[in-house]
Design a protein around this motif. Structure first.
Motif, PDB file in Angstrom:
ATOM      1  N   SER A 166       1.221 -18.229  10.212  1.00  0.00           N
ATOM      2  CA  SER A 166       1.454 -19.402   9.361  1.00  0.00           C
ATOM      3  C   SER A 166       1.974 -19.026   7.974  1.00  0.00           C
ATOM      4  O   SER A 166       2.083 -19.878   7.102  1.00  0.00           O
ATOM      5  CB  SER A 166       0.163 -20.227   9.239  1.00  0.00           C
ATOM      6  N   GLY A 167       2.283 -17.737   7.768  1.00  0.00           N
ATOM      7  CA  GLY A 167       2.843 -17.300   6.498  1.00  0.00           C
ATOM      8  C   GLY A 167       1.853 -17.319   5.342  1.00  0.00           C
ATOM      9  O   GLY A 167       2.240 -17.473   4.190  1.00  0.00           O
ATOM     10  N   GLN A 168       0.562 -17.144   5.618  1.00  0.00           N
ATOM     11  CA  GLN A 168      -0.463 -17.243   4.583  1.00  0.00           C
ATOM     12  C   GLN A 168      -1.085 -15.907   4.188  1.00  0.00           C
ATOM     13  O   GLN A 168      -2.098 -15.885   3.502  1.00  0.00           O
ATOM     14  CB  GLN A 168      -1.558 -18.208   5.025  1.00  0.00           C
ATOM     15  N   LEU A 169      -0.468 -14.812   4.590  1.00  0.00           N
ATOM     16  CA  LEU A 169      -0.975 -13.502   4.199  1.00  0.00           C
ATOM     17  C   LEU A 169      -0.596 -13.209   2.751  1.00  0.00           C
ATOM     18  O   LEU A 169       0.350 -13.778   2.220  1.00  0.00           O
ATOM     19  CB  LEU A 169      -0.360 -12.406   5.077  1.00  0.00           C
ATOM     20  N   THR A 170      -1.294 -12.273   2.127  1.00  0.00           N
ATOM     21  CA  THR A 170      -0.864 -11.803   0.810  1.00  0.00           C
ATOM     22  C   THR A 170       0.502 -11.144   0.980  1.00  0.00           C
ATOM     23  O   THR A 170       0.862 -10.720   2.095  1.00  0.00           O
ATOM     24  CB  THR A 170      -1.861 -10.779   0.222  1.00  0.00           C
ATOM     25  N   SER A 171       1.228 -11.027  -0.091  1.00  0.00           N
ATOM     26  CA  SER A 171       2.551 -10.392   0.005  1.00  0.00           C
ATOM     27  C   SER A 171       2.421  -8.951   0.497  1.00  0.00           C
ATOM     28  O   SER A 171       3.251  -8.470   1.276  1.00  0.00           O
ATOM     29  CB  SER A 171       3.281 -10.456  -1.337  1.00  0.00           C
TER      30      SER A 171
ATOM     31  N   VAL B 171      -5.537  -4.197  -4.386  1.00  0.00           N
ATOM     32  CA  VAL B 171      -5.249  -2.939  -3.687  1.00  0.00           C
ATOM     33  C   VAL B 171      -6.247  -2.744  -2.548  1.00  0.00           C
ATOM     34  O   VAL B 171      -5.940  -2.088  -1.550  1.00  0.00           O
ATOM     35  CB  VAL B 171      -5.173  -1.702  -4.615  1.00  0.00           C
ATOM     36  N   VAL B 172      -7.429  -3.317  -2.703  1.00  0.00           N
ATOM     37  CA  VAL B 172      -8.356  -3.495  -1.594  1.00  0.00           C
ATOM     38  C   VAL B 172      -8.329  -4.999  -1.340  1.00  0.00           C
ATOM     39  O   VAL B 172      -8.706  -5.794  -2.193  1.00  0.00           O
ATOM     40  CB  VAL B 172      -9.785  -3.012  -1.932  1.00  0.00           C
ATOM     41  N   GLU B 173      -7.823  -5.381  -0.189  1.00  0.00           N
ATOM     42  CA  GLU B 173      -7.510  -6.779   0.133  1.00  0.00           C
ATOM     43  C   GLU B 173      -8.570  -7.775  -0.333  1.00  0.00           C
ATOM     44  O   GLU B 173      -9.727  -7.694   0.091  1.00  0.00           O
ATOM     45  CB  GLU B 173      -7.308  -6.903   1.646  1.00  0.00           C
ATOM     46  N   HIS B 174      -8.164  -8.683  -1.211  1.00  0.00           N
ATOM     47  CA  HIS B 174      -9.022  -9.767  -1.707  1.00  0.00           C
ATOM     48  C   HIS B 174     -10.331  -9.273  -2.330  1.00  0.00           C
ATOM     49  O   HIS B 174     -11.327  -9.986  -2.305  1.00  0.00           O
ATOM     50  CB  HIS B 174      -9.359 -10.774  -0.600  1.00  0.00           C
ATOM     51  N   CYS B 175     -10.340  -8.062  -2.872  1.00  0.00           N
ATOM     52  CA  CYS B 175     -11.590  -7.514  -3.390  1.00  0.00           C
ATOM     53  C   CYS B 175     -11.406  -6.962  -4.802  1.00  0.00           C
ATOM     54  O   CYS B 175     -11.384  -5.747  -5.012  1.00  0.00           O
ATOM     55  CB  CYS B 175     -12.141  -6.440  -2.451  1.00  0.00           C
ATOM     56  N   SER B 176     -11.305  -7.865  -5.748  1.00  0.00           N
ATOM     57  CA  SER B 176     -11.144  -7.438  -7.137  1.00  0.00           C
ATOM     58  C   SER B 176     -12.393  -6.722  -7.651  1.00  0.00           C
ATOM     59  O   SER B 176     -12.330  -6.010  -8.650  1.00  0.00           O
ATOM     60  CB  SER B 176     -10.791  -8.634  -8.022  1.00  0.00           C
ATOM     61  N   LEU B 177     -13.522  -6.872  -6.957  1.00  0.00           N
ATOM     62  CA  LEU B 177     -14.737  -6.157  -7.333  1.00  0.00           C
ATOM     63  C   LEU B 177     -14.495  -4.645  -7.374  1.00  0.00           C
ATOM     64  O   LEU B 177     -15.002  -3.945  -8.248  1.00  0.00           O
ATOM     65  CB  LEU B 177     -15.868  -6.473  -6.346  1.00  0.00           C
TER      66      LEU B 177
ATOM     67  N   ARG C 247       4.810  -6.309   8.645  1.00  0.00           N
ATOM     68  CA  ARG C 247       6.225  -6.282   9.014  1.00  0.00           C
ATOM     69  C   ARG C 247       6.678  -4.839   9.251  1.00  0.00           C
ATOM     70  O   ARG C 247       7.412  -4.569  10.198  1.00  0.00           O
ATOM     71  CB  ARG C 247       7.074  -6.934   7.921  1.00  0.00           C
ATOM     72  N   SER C 248       6.218  -3.903   8.403  1.00  0.00           N
ATOM     73  CA  SER C 248       6.635  -2.500   8.545  1.00  0.00           C
ATOM     74  C   SER C 248       6.175  -1.902   9.875  1.00  0.00           C
ATOM     75  O   SER C 248       6.800  -0.979  10.386  1.00  0.00           O
ATOM     76  CB  SER C 248       6.117  -1.657   7.376  1.00  0.00           C
TER      77      SER C 248
ATOM     78  N   MET D  18       6.004  -5.341  -3.419  1.00  0.00           N
ATOM     79  CA  MET D  18       6.024  -4.244  -4.362  1.00  0.00           C
ATOM     80  C   MET D  18       6.761  -4.701  -5.610  1.00  0.00           C
ATOM     81  O   MET D  18       7.823  -5.292  -5.515  1.00  0.00           O
ATOM     82  CB  MET D  18       6.718  -3.041  -3.720  1.00  0.00           C
ATOM     83  N   PRO D  19       6.186  -4.416  -6.800  1.00  0.00           N
ATOM     84  CA  PRO D  19       6.866  -4.827  -8.014  1.00  0.00           C
ATOM     85  C   PRO D  19       8.200  -4.097  -8.142  1.00  0.00           C
ATOM     86  O   PRO D  19       8.365  -2.987  -7.651  1.00  0.00           O
ATOM     87  CB  PRO D  19       5.909  -4.408  -9.134  1.00  0.00           C
TER      88      PRO D  19
END
Length: 182
Positions: A82-87, A26-32, A94-95, A1-2
């Motif tokens: 492996s720690g490769q998820l988006t932030s 905001v929609v995972e990996h979907c800038s479309l 984690r939540s 979160m910013p």
């Protein structure tokens, strides 16, 4: 979160490129999705932004909904390990406590994720921020009984919940509405 949220007024003045940079995940990996929603400006409030994304997702054919679901990572899967998820996904998983699973829970999740993906062709998606690991495991098991169409719709509805929460993280919902300036 910013660290600081973006005022609505600034969102409404964003160029196409700025909007994609800000809302492209905001929609995972979907800038479309963000590309399609940009034209909906000016937004009246943060809910208007979220409903614009939700409406876009609702209008997608089943194959489009499934495509959006395929962009999501497996919950507590290899990318998480492996720690490769988006932030955003890292924080959300984690939540829900998915980073603190026992080895038995992790193996159960892995087996259920595989069964789900084998059956439906996309990963199990649930709004982790609205659930905890036990509810996620139970939901995964229960949803394996659904039909392809039911799961595409259910998964898309979960994506909309995730999207809404991510938008609330990004945009200052207390900033003044643009209604008075329209």
């Amino acid at each position: 979160m910013p660290s600081t949220q973006i005022p609505l007024k600034k969102v409404n003045k964003m160029t196409y490129e700025e909007f994609i940079r800000c809302f492209g995940n905001v929609v995972e990996h979907c800038s479309l999705c963000a590309a399609a929603v940009w034209r909906e400006r000016p937004f009246h409030d943060v809910q208007h932004i979220a409903s614009s994304f939700g409406d876009f997702i609702d209008r997608l054919p089943t194959s489009g909904k499934e495509g959006i679901l395929r962009l999501h990572p497996d919950l507590a899967g290899r990318l998480a390990q492996s720690g490769q998820l988006t932030s955003e996904s890292t924080r959300e998983q984690r939540s829900a406590g998915l980073d603190k699973m026992s080895e038995e829970e992790r193996q159960r999740m892995s087996v259920l994720n595989k069964r789900y993906k084998d059956k439906f062709g996309f990963p199990f998606v649930i709004c982790a921020r609205e659930n905890k690991k036990d509810a996620i495991l139970k939901g995964l098991e229960e949803r394996l009984e659904n039909s392809q169409l039911t799961e595409a719709i259910t998964g898309a509805n979960e994506v909309k919940k995730i999207c809404r929460l991510r938008i609330l993280d990004l945009v200052n919902s207390d900033s003044q509405s643009t209604q008075s300036s329209l």
